[in-house]
Motif scaffolding. Structure first.
Motif, short mmCIF file in Angstrom:
data_model
loop_
_atom_site.label_atom_id
_atom_site.label_comp_id
_atom_site.label_asym_id
_atom_site.label_seq_id
_atom_site.Cartn_x
_atom_site.Cartn_y
_atom_site.Cartn_z
N CYS A 177 0.80 -6.26 9.59
CA CYS A 177 0.93 -4.97 8.92
C CYS A 177 2.30 -4.42 9.25
CB CYS A 177 -0.16 -4.00 9.40
SG CYS A 177 0.00 -2.33 8.73
N TYR A 178 3.07 -4.08 8.22
CA TYR A 178 4.41 -3.55 8.39
C TYR A 178 4.52 -2.19 7.72
CZ TYR A 178 5.41 -8.42 9.50
OH TYR A 178 5.39 -9.67 10.06
N TYR A 179 5.00 -1.20 8.45
CA TYR A 179 5.38 0.08 7.88
C TYR A 179 6.80 -0.11 7.39
CZ TYR A 179 6.51 5.10 7.77
OH TYR A 179 6.90 6.36 7.38
N ALA A 180 7.04 0.09 6.10
CA ALA A 180 8.30 -0.35 5.50
C ALA A 180 8.90 0.72 4.60
CB ALA A 180 8.05 -1.62 4.67
N LEU A 222 -0.10 8.62 8.68
CA LEU A 222 0.48 7.30 8.95
C LEU A 222 -0.20 6.65 10.14
CD1 LEU A 222 4.26 8.09 8.44
CD2 LEU A 222 2.83 6.69 6.94
N ASP A 223 -0.37 7.41 11.22
CA ASP A 223 -1.00 6.88 12.42
C ASP A 223 -2.44 6.46 12.16
OD1 ASP A 223 1.35 7.20 13.84
OD2 ASP A 223 0.70 9.04 14.86
N VAL A 231 0.85 -1.20 0.00
CA VAL A 231 0.00 0.00 0.00
C VAL A 231 0.88 1.24 0.00
CG1 VAL A 231 -1.81 1.27 1.23
CG2 VAL A 231 -1.78 -1.24 1.32
N THR A 232 0.57 2.17 -0.90
CA THR A 232 1.26 3.45 -0.96
C THR A 232 0.25 4.54 -0.61
OG1 THR A 232 2.71 2.61 -2.69
CG2 THR A 232 2.60 5.01 -2.42
N LEU A 233 0.64 5.39 0.33
CA LEU A 233 -0.24 6.49 0.73
C LEU A 233 0.04 7.74 -0.09
CD1 LEU A 233 -0.13 6.14 4.64
CD2 LEU A 233 -1.72 5.09 3.01
N PHE A 238 3.42 0.49 3.16
CA PHE A 238 3.00 -0.58 4.05
C PHE A 238 2.94 -1.90 3.29
CE2 PHE A 238 1.37 3.14 6.16
CZ PHE A 238 1.58 2.88 7.50
N VAL A 239 3.25 -2.98 3.99
CA VAL A 239 3.08 -4.33 3.47
C VAL A 239 2.14 -5.05 4.43
CG1 VAL A 239 4.19 -6.51 2.86
CG2 VAL A 239 5.37 -4.34 2.43
#
Length: 149
Positions: A95-98, A79-80, A69-71, A104-105
């Motif tokens: 869920c990983y912030y990467a 992000l939060d 996922v790209t914001l 996110f993955v």
């Protein structure tokens, strides 16, 4: 932490239901010494949680999808907000912030493609801050583990 602690942790991550008696036989300590070590490892946060690993297939959760996922915007507030939504989504197993191409993955588990479609509608299409997402449907679970040691 010493080698005995690491031995206990290796055994516990494979089966958290092992008793102090069985652990003591494996690591060469008394059951009381093992219990003290386990208490310390739990209190210090080394052992974060002891959980049951469930079979998705036996519970009708046949579909696993890896989602990048790209914001659109990456302020702390955005992000939060995304992290909070993913924590609350029952389909999101991990869920990983990467770093990298995506922000996110996710590992998403659903019963079928219809449920996954509804998930994407609610969490990606209806969310104005999601710029794009890429889905990869898992063909086979080759290895699933949270083991560290």
């Amino acid at each position: 932490m010493d080698d005995k602690d690491l031995d206990i942790l290796k055994l516990m991550q494979g089966n958290a239901r092992l008793t102090a008696d069985s652990l003591s036989a494996e690591v060469g300590l008394s059951p009381a010494a093992v219990q003290k070590r386990l208490k310390r490892l739990r209190e210090s946060g080394v052992i974060q949680n002891e959980i049951a690993v469930l079979s998705p297939q036996k519970l009708g959760r046949e579909m696993t999808v890896i989602v990048e996922v790209t914001l659109e915007r990456e302020s702390r507030q955005h992000l939060d907000a995304f992290k909070q939504r993913m924590r609350g989504a029952p389909q999101v197993q991990q869920c990983y912030y990467a770093t990298g191409a995506a922000d996110f993955v996710l590992i998403v588990v659903t019963k079928d493609i219809k449920e996954y479609e509804a998930f994407t509608q609610e969490h990606f299409f209806d969310e104005s801050n999601v710029s794009r997402f890429n889905s990869s449907v898992v063909m086979e679970r080759v290895k699933v583990s949270l083991d560290i040691l």
